[in-house]
Write a protein that holds these residues in place. Structure first.
Motif, PDB file in Angstrom:
ATOM      1  N   GLU A  96       2.333   6.782   0.597  1.00  0.00           N
ATOM      2  CA  GLU A  96       1.863   5.548  -0.012  1.00  0.00           C
ATOM      3  C   GLU A  96       1.499   4.501   1.041  1.00  0.00           C
ATOM      4  O   GLU A  96       0.625   3.659   0.832  1.00  0.00           O
ATOM      5  N   ALA A  97       2.170   4.570   2.206  1.00  0.00           N
ATOM      6  CA  ALA A  97       1.958   3.570   3.262  1.00  0.00           C
ATOM      7  C   ALA A  97       0.754   3.895   4.148  1.00  0.00           C
ATOM      8  O   ALA A  97       0.358   3.094   4.991  1.00  0.00           O
ATOM      9  N   SER A 143      -2.891   4.386   5.740  1.00  0.00           N
ATOM     10  CA  SER A 143      -4.133   3.602   5.673  1.00  0.00           C
ATOM     11  C   SER A 143      -5.199   4.349   4.852  1.00  0.00           C
ATOM     12  O   SER A 143      -6.195   3.759   4.448  1.00  0.00           O
ATOM     13  N   TRP A 157      -5.090   5.046   1.894  1.00  0.00           N
ATOM     14  CA  TRP A 157      -5.225   4.452   0.556  1.00  0.00           C
ATOM     15  C   TRP A 157      -5.889   3.085   0.570  1.00  0.00           C
ATOM     16  O   TRP A 157      -6.104   2.492  -0.490  1.00  0.00           O
ATOM     17  N   THR A 158      -6.212   2.591   1.768  1.00  0.00           N
ATOM     18  CA  THR A 158      -6.803   1.242   1.830  1.00  0.00           C
ATOM     19  C   THR A 158      -8.330   1.254   1.691  1.00  0.00           C
ATOM     20  O   THR A 158      -8.936   0.195   1.540  1.00  0.00           O
ATOM     21  N   THR A 173      -9.590   0.641  -6.448  1.00  0.00           N
ATOM     22  CA  THR A 173      -8.323   0.009  -6.070  1.00  0.00           C
ATOM     23  C   THR A 173      -7.808   0.571  -4.748  1.00  0.00           C
ATOM     24  O   THR A 173      -7.635   1.787  -4.620  1.00  0.00           O
ATOM     25  N   PRO A 174      -7.547  -0.308  -3.750  1.00  0.00           N
ATOM     26  CA  PRO A 174      -7.117   0.174  -2.435  1.00  0.00           C
ATOM     27  C   PRO A 174      -5.619   0.446  -2.348  1.00  0.00           C
ATOM     28  O   PRO A 174      -4.937  -0.074  -1.479  1.00  0.00           O
ATOM     29  N   SER A 175      -5.124   1.264  -3.267  1.00  0.00           N
ATOM     30  CA  SER A 175      -3.732   1.691  -3.155  1.00  0.00           C
ATOM     31  C   SER A 175      -3.590   3.059  -3.853  1.00  0.00           C
ATOM     32  O   SER A 175      -4.496   3.483  -4.569  1.00  0.00           O
ATOM     33  N   ARG A 176      -2.451   3.708  -3.631  1.00  0.00           N
ATOM     34  CA  ARG A 176      -2.263   5.057  -4.196  1.00  0.00           C
ATOM     35  C   ARG A 176      -2.091   4.982  -5.711  1.00  0.00           C
ATOM     36  O   ARG A 176      -1.232   4.232  -6.200  1.00  0.00           O
ATOM     37  N   THR A 214      -0.833   5.421  -9.382  1.00  0.00           N
ATOM     38  CA  THR A 214       0.427   5.858 -10.000  1.00  0.00           C
ATOM     39  C   THR A 214       0.186   6.196 -11.466  1.00  0.00           C
ATOM     40  O   THR A 214       0.504   7.282 -11.910  1.00  0.00           O
TER      41      THR A 214
END
Ligand code: ARG
Ligand code: ZN
Length: 476
Positions: free
Chosen positions: A384-385, A387, A389-390, A469-472, A474
């Motif tokens: 998840e941390a 880059s 996912w950015t 969306t720039p994140s993993r 869910t």
């Protein structure tokens, strides 16, 4: 011989509309009904990632490229060749033009002739600027002949990757995504303006010139061989090639009836091109998923030099040194996804790379390898941390065009969609996408709309989470 002159696709209509909108009106006289209102065509087609790519006010229908090429002297001379060429370009004006541009970079224009008359022109960094006289009213079809040439080098894109007319020891590797065609011919260098092509490439006897489409002639005079190729399927400029080198040509007909012409550098070991033998089976597999193969021919080029990647050059995919199985599947799938249906803007690149990557996942699964579900899980298992996912897949920026999320998160998006709407709707969507937008271009919004139309579901949340969306992800 070809369908030139006929705007046969949805995409061409979309392109014409976009081109009109980008012709600048600066300095133009106020409109008088029925009177032409001349202005200069814009120096870009309006793609924010590549402001100078393409041009306003013109729609190219056909390029006839007559290229005389001398490869470098033997080592240790620099890797520079010499090009002497004539481009005959049939185009339509889509605005009243007192000036229009073509993209040309690093080569020098010697003359520009419009409908038989020599015209004044200038060159700046990326632009060949032509002042046609008489001025061109909208809707005219003209023939523009550009004589040009110069020294060829090894150009690089904004990410410093080799592209364009890349001079090699024995010739050139020609792969131009996204805006490298201007390094080898005067061009409206954007996928919004597809055109048909013919190539006559003259090289020293013993070398082979490999372009798109079908080989229609080979003749040798005084130690120079002219290779003539006809590419009648509308093509985005970045997919054109005219690769030159030591090649052995292998021609055969695939099981589905497509003529195949492979060109392999004989200095490569047999293992580096062994996977090309799977082309016929892959054609059959992807026809089952996406509908009939859309072009007159297919084949591969395997060269002994490298640009560091492969490219889905239309009808003739290019491989740097080795053609591994998943890449052979990936570049073939691009013929439907990326080449027949092309991105309307470069920000839509995930539609190319996501589909091609997902296609190779499906090929692997069908052949006893990793399943598409496992490949999807591997993406979601990225920390998840990270880059990774950015990157916003639907807007990766010009420096993120070929970043790994565009490929694998793009593919995972398609798998999430498939899981959501079911196989029947998913593959109906894939086929309808190719039918509706084939021959032209389409955008991410076009894809989202068609997915909702075919499935009857509201898919905003799924696409927002996966693409915007720039994140993993869910939940979606
Ligand atoms: N479209 C090509 C492929 O995925 C990759 C092109 C990469 N280009 C680059 N300049 N890095 O097959
Ligand atoms: Zn690709």
């Amino acid at each position: 011989m070809t369908t030139r002159g006929v705007f046969r696709s949805i995409g061409a209509g979309v392109a014409a509309a976009a081109l009109v909108a980008t012709a600048t009106a600066a300095g133009a006289a106020p409109d008088r009904p029925g009177e032409p209102n001349f202005s200069a065509g814009a120096d870009g087609i309006g793609d924010p990632y590549f402001p100078l790519a393409g041009n306003g006010g013109i729609d190219v229908v056909h390029y006839d490229l007559d290229i005389h090429y001398t490869p470098p002297e033997p080592d240790p001379a620099p890797l520079e060749g010499t090009m002497d060429a004539t481009a005959t370009i049939e185009l339509a004006s889509t605005a009243d033009l007192d000036q229009f541009n073509l993209d040309l970079r690093g080569l020098v224009a010697e003359s520009v002739v419009v409908d038989g008359k020599p015209m004044a022109f200038t060159q700046t960094d990326n632009e060949l600027v032509v002042t046609p006289r008489p001025k061109l009213q909208a809707g005219r079809n003209v023939t523009v002949v550009v004589e040009y040439g110069g020294t060829t080098i090894r150009p690089r894109d904004i990410e410093n990757a080799l592209y364009g007319w890349v001079t090699t020891r024995d010739g050139a590797m020609v792969v131009s995504e996204p805006d490298g065609s201007a390094t080898w011919f005067p061009v409206n260098d954007h996928p919004l303006d597809k055109a048909t092509y013919e190539f006559e490439i003259t090289v020293p006897e013993g070398l082979v010139a490999v372009a798109n489409g079908l080989l229609v002639g080979e003749s040798t005079v005084d130690g120079w061989t002219t290779w003539t190729w006809d590419a009648p399927d509308p093509m985005a400029a970045y997919l054109a090639t005219a690769t030159v080198g030591d090649f052995v040509l292998d021609s055969y007909t695939a099981e589905n009836g497509t003529p195949i012409i492979d060109a392999v550098d004989p200095s490569r070991p047999a293992s580096s091109s062994a996977n090309l033998a799977k082309t016929g089976a892959m054609l059959t597999f992807f026809e089952g998923l996406y509908g009939d193969y859309p072009f007159v021919s297919y084949g591969a080029i395997v060269d002994d030099d490298s640009v560091g990647y492969a490219l889905e050059t239309q009808t003739r995919s290019f491989f740097s040194r080795n053609a591994n199985e998943s890449t052979v599947a990936h570049e073939l799938a691009h013929q439907w996804m990326g080449n027949h249906v092309s991105p309307a803007q470069w920000s839509d690149i995930w539609l190319n790379e996501g589909w091609a990557t997902y296609s190779s996942w499906m090929w692997a699964e069908a052949n006893g390898g990793t399943t598409a579900q496992q490949s999807f899980d591997n993406v979601l298992n990225i920390s998840e941390a990270s880059s990774y996912w950015t990157i916003v897949v639907s807007d990766p920026g010009p420096f993120g065009l070929f970043s790994s999320p565009v490929y694998t998160r793009g593919a995972a998006t398609l798998h999430a969609l498939r899981t959501e709407i079911g196989d029947e709707d998913f593959f109906a969507l894939a086929k309808e996408w190719v039918v509706r937008y084939g021959g032209g271009t389409a955008s991410t919004n076009d894809f989202r709309a068609l997915a909702e139309e075919v499935s009857g579901q509201d898919l905003d949340q799924l696409f927002d989470v996966w693409l915007d969306t720039p994140s993993r992800p869910t939940t979606w």
